[in-house]
Motif scaffolding. Structure first.
Motif, PDB file in Angstrom:
ATOM      1  N   SER A   4     -28.500  -8.320  25.630  1.00 61.02           N
ATOM      2  CA  SER A   4     -27.637  -9.515  26.538  1.00 61.02           C
ATOM      3  C   SER A   4     -26.367  -9.181  27.067  1.00 61.02           C
ATOM      4  CB  SER A   4     -27.228 -10.669  25.244  1.00 61.02           C
ATOM      5  OG  SER A   4     -26.496 -10.190  24.380  1.00 61.02           O
TER       6      SER A   4
ATOM      7  N   GLY B   1     -26.985 -12.902  28.689  1.00 59.65           N
ATOM      8  CA  GLY B   1     -28.288 -13.637  27.980  1.00 59.65           C
ATOM      9  C   GLY B   1     -28.042 -13.660  26.451  1.00 59.65           C
ATOM     10  N   SER B   2     -29.298 -13.423  25.731  1.00 62.20           N
ATOM     11  CA  SER B   2     -29.111 -13.816  24.095  1.00 62.20           C
ATOM     12  C   SER B   2     -29.996 -12.414  23.785  1.00 62.20           C
ATOM     13  CB  SER B   2     -29.749 -14.894  23.929  1.00 62.20           C
ATOM     14  OG  SER B   2     -30.969 -15.309  24.307  1.00 62.20           O
TER      15      SER B   2
END
Length: 416
Positions: A303, A298-299
């Motif tokens: 993440s 993800g970010s």
């Protein structure tokens, strides 16, 4: 009470007059004097050699201390420098060289006991070299800055040996790299270790070449990859063989007299690992091989996800695990180390700690495998890291704890 009254008095009972006590060996002052002056240096080669062998089987540092006591004990035990530097009996497998925030001394840490010793002679031996590694065996890999000779150093014994100059690889590189490129950038070492009892493997990640050589060789020999692509990872030497993860599986460097060195399959992967935005790290986790797979999910700071796999060399497979046997694993982009949390109780069991490499700086420092939780840990937990200093820990901020020292230890490389 009758039993108490009938108790026989001890020979050293103060209520029994000395004239009434039966005389035993050692009571006479002459016997006491003889015992206090026993010549322990005169054990004889048999007993002294047996003691030396047992100490060496446990820890080469104890063996070196034994030999330092007196000349007769040295004569009854073999000199480590009389053997080749690749002799595994004399490797400081349990010892790692800590990085320091000042340069006037070096310390070695025993990851099995927590003991720390000062090694003042190391600074002189490291001078003029870039220091890479370290290897699983505890050897240090050095690159001389002017001659580009690759050297091996045993930090406990001081034993050194030369491998071929890295510049002998230039003939394989001219079509791939500009001739004006900085050699020190080209010849950075990511992983190194024993390929067999007489051969040493080095992965030059700056030029993406896996090579082998023996001490005294004039040039390096390339390892045939045969369609495999070595993943961004840390490879290790495990039980005298060199293993590295590839897109085909965990591979081992195979050496034989009648064939060139090559990679062969040692264990199949539990799942396919993509190249992009992921790294794979092999580590000796208390005499078992563990593979840590790190991938983006993800970010933001959380993440990245971390999965651990036990590498079963007999079954030639890998299987997912959520526990590390009461140990903690530290991973950097190019190095790894596993330690017992019973030796370092401030660390969290069955967890992955991160190094201070540039691409790991903005993640949580600790990832627990059992419940998936994350923590900042160490200097980041206290807000002490200054981004101005890059991936090194500033002397004014620390390091403060064992997690800081080990995170810094696995960080990519060090110039001396």
């Amino acid at each position: 009470m009758a039993i108490a009254r009938s108790r026989r008095r001890s020979l050293d009972d103060p209520e029994l007059p000395s004239s009434k006590r039966p005389r035993v060996l050692g009571d006479h002052p002459r016997h006491q004097l003889s015992s206090s002056r026993r010549d322990w240096s005169n054990l004889g080669e048999g007993p002294a050699g047996l003691v030396a062998d047992r100490l060496l089987a446990n820890d080469v540092a104890d063996y070196i201390r034994f030999r330092a006591v007196c000349s007769p004990w040295r004569q009854s035990s073999t000199d480590p420098r009389a053997h080749g530097i690749l002799d595994r009996r004399f490797h400081p497998r349990k010892w790692i060289m800590l990085r320091e925030t000042h340069d006037h001394h070096r310390r070695l840490l025993n990851v099995s006991t927590g003991q720390c010793i000062l090694m003042p002679h190391l600074k002189k031996l490291l001078r003029g070299h870039d220091v890479f590694g370290p290897t699983t065996e505890g050897l240090l890999v050095l690159l001389h800055r002017s001659s580009y000779v690759v050297r091996l150093l045993n930090p406990l014994t001081g034993h050194t040996a030369n491998l071929p100059p890295a510049t002998t690889l230039l003939r394989f590189m001219e079509q791939k790299f500009s001739p004006t490129a900085d050699h020190r950038t080209r010849f950075q070492v990511s992983d190194a270790g024993l390929a067999d009892d007489s051969t040493f493997a080095v992965n030059f990640y700056g030029i993406q070449m896996l090579t082998v050589a023996k001490p005294g060789d004039e040039c390096w020999t390339l390892v045939e990859v045969q369609g495999s692509s070595v993943l961004p990872a840390s490879s290790i030497s495990f039980e005298g063989r060199f293993y590295c993860p590839t897109n085909q599986g965990v591979m081992v460097v195979e050496t034989s007299a009648d064939q060139p060195p090559r990679l062969v399959l040692a264990a199949e992967l539990a799942k396919e690992f993509p190249h992009m935005l992921s790294t794979v790290h092999l580590v000796d986790n208390g005499r078992e091989m563990i593979m840590v797979y790190r991938t983006v999910s993800g970010s933001g700071t959380n993440s990245w996800t971390y999965d651990a796999y036990r590498v079963d060399l007999k079954a030639m497979n890998t299987r997912s695990v959520l526990e590390l046997g009461g140990r903690a694993i530290f991973i950097g982009y190019r190095s790894t180390v596993s330690v017992s949390t019973s030796v370092f109780p401030s660390l969290k069991s069955d967890s992955i700690y991160l190094g201070l490499d540039d691409d790991m700086l903005y993640e949580d420092r600790l990832h627990c495998l059992t419940d998936g939780t994350t923590e900042l840990s160490g200097i980041f937990e206290h807000g002490g890291f200054d981004e101005e200093y890059g991936s090194a820990i500033p002397s004014k901020f620390g390091p403060w704890g064992i997690d800081d020292f080990l995170s810094w230890y696995v960080t990519e490389l060090e110039d001396e």
